[in-house]
Design a protein around this motif. Structure first.
Motif, short mmCIF file in Angstrom:
data_model
loop_
_atom_site.label_atom_id
_atom_site.label_comp_id
_atom_site.label_asym_id
_atom_site.label_seq_id
_atom_site.Cartn_x
_atom_site.Cartn_y
_atom_site.Cartn_z
N VAL A 102 -9.90 3.46 -2.80
CA VAL A 102 -10.04 2.19 -3.53
C VAL A 102 -8.69 1.48 -3.60
N HIS A 103 -7.65 2.24 -3.92
CA HIS A 103 -6.32 1.64 -3.99
C HIS A 103 -5.90 1.08 -2.63
N ALA A 104 -6.11 1.84 -1.58
CA ALA A 104 -5.69 1.41 -0.25
C ALA A 104 -6.37 0.11 0.15
N GLU A 160 -6.58 2.54 -10.64
CA GLU A 160 -6.60 1.92 -9.31
C GLU A 160 -6.10 0.47 -9.37
N VAL A 161 -6.49 -0.23 -10.43
CA VAL A 161 -6.07 -1.63 -10.60
C VAL A 161 -4.58 -1.70 -10.90
N ALA A 162 -4.13 -0.86 -11.82
CA ALA A 162 -2.71 -0.83 -12.18
C ALA A 162 -1.85 -0.43 -10.99
N LEU A 163 -2.30 0.55 -10.23
CA LEU A 163 -1.51 1.03 -9.10
C LEU A 163 -1.36 -0.04 -8.02
N TRP A 192 0.83 -1.20 0.00
CA TRP A 192 0.00 0.00 0.00
C TRP A 192 0.87 1.26 0.00
N VAL A 193 1.87 1.27 0.87
CA VAL A 193 2.73 2.45 0.98
C VAL A 193 3.47 2.71 -0.33
#
Length: 229
Positions: free
Chosen positions: A65-67, A136-139, A45-46
């Motif tokens: 969403v990413h987190a 968000e998915v890629a990240l 996450w970080v």
């Protein structure tokens, strides 16, 4: 009317979104994982947040969403997990478990956000697809990947100093051996779910008796079965 900026906190020099849902996801993951696995998902996450802060492609990403995606991405990678099923890849089991979590903890989320989390987790090991999906998915994929390769991440985005700062807060705890054992156990206990994933390479190299049927054989068998219907 100006939009309300989400609350953030700084962790190892990285700004992280700080919401009740993100904290609930952290608590949920902490209850499920051992220290090694929890530190991995937290670091992922970080590192994702760090990448987002440096690349314009992710300027408008939904950081919540990413987190949630990063924090919950490995709920089922232990074959003994209560979320693990005998017939699904661990990524799919994890995505389904995250969807159940959101049903309880984020009833106001719309279907698109839920789907982004599901996709991010289900595809997090499939680089050839994940990197072409929504930001968000890629990240999520990139942050997880960064935890494996650190400063070798392309573009010099993660410096040695930044990587070390995160590792100091969230030690690796024999990460290499831990991941090896987890993936080998998947190959031992639910091998059919690993044949089309990166886990199979661990099975081929480290698990006695592990055999991957050829893709051509699988396709021909499926065609034969369909022809008999």
């Amino acid at each position: 009317m100006a939009s309300v900026q989400p609350k953030t906190r700084t962790f190892a020099g990285v700004a992280l979104i700080d919401t009740p849902l993100v904290n609930a996801a952290l608590q949920h993951a902490r209850a499920i994982h051992d220290d090694m696995s929890f530190n991995h998902i937290h670091r992922s996450w970080v590192f994702g947040a760090l990448i987002a802060s440096k690349l314009p492609n992710f300027a408008a990403v939904d950081l919540e969403v990413h987190a949630v995606s990063a924090i919950l991405h490995d709920l089922a990678w232990d074959y003994k997990s209560t979320f693990s099923t005998p017939d699904k890849r661990f990524e799919v089991d994890g995505a389904n478990a995250a969807r159940e979590f959101l049903g309880r903890e984020a009833p106001d989320w719309d279907s698109r956000k839920r789907q982004l989390v599901w996709d991010a987790i289900a595809l997090h090991t499939t680089s050839s697809i994940a990197k072409h999906k929504e930001p968000e998915v890629a990240l999520c994929h990139f942050g997880i990947f960064a935890d494996f390769i650190g400063p070798a991440f392309p573009g010099g985005i993660i410096s040695k100093a930044a990587f070390s700062a995160v590792i100091e807060e969230l030690p690796r705890l024999d990460f290499k051996e831990g991941v090896k054992q987890i993936l080998c156990n998947l190959c031992k206990h639910k091998p059919e779910t690993t044949y089309d994933s990166f886990a199979r390479e661990f099975g081929i190299r480290f698990v006695d008796g592990y055999e991957v049927p050829s893709e051509l054989e699988r396709i021909l068998n499926a065609l034969d079965a369909t022809a008999e219907v």
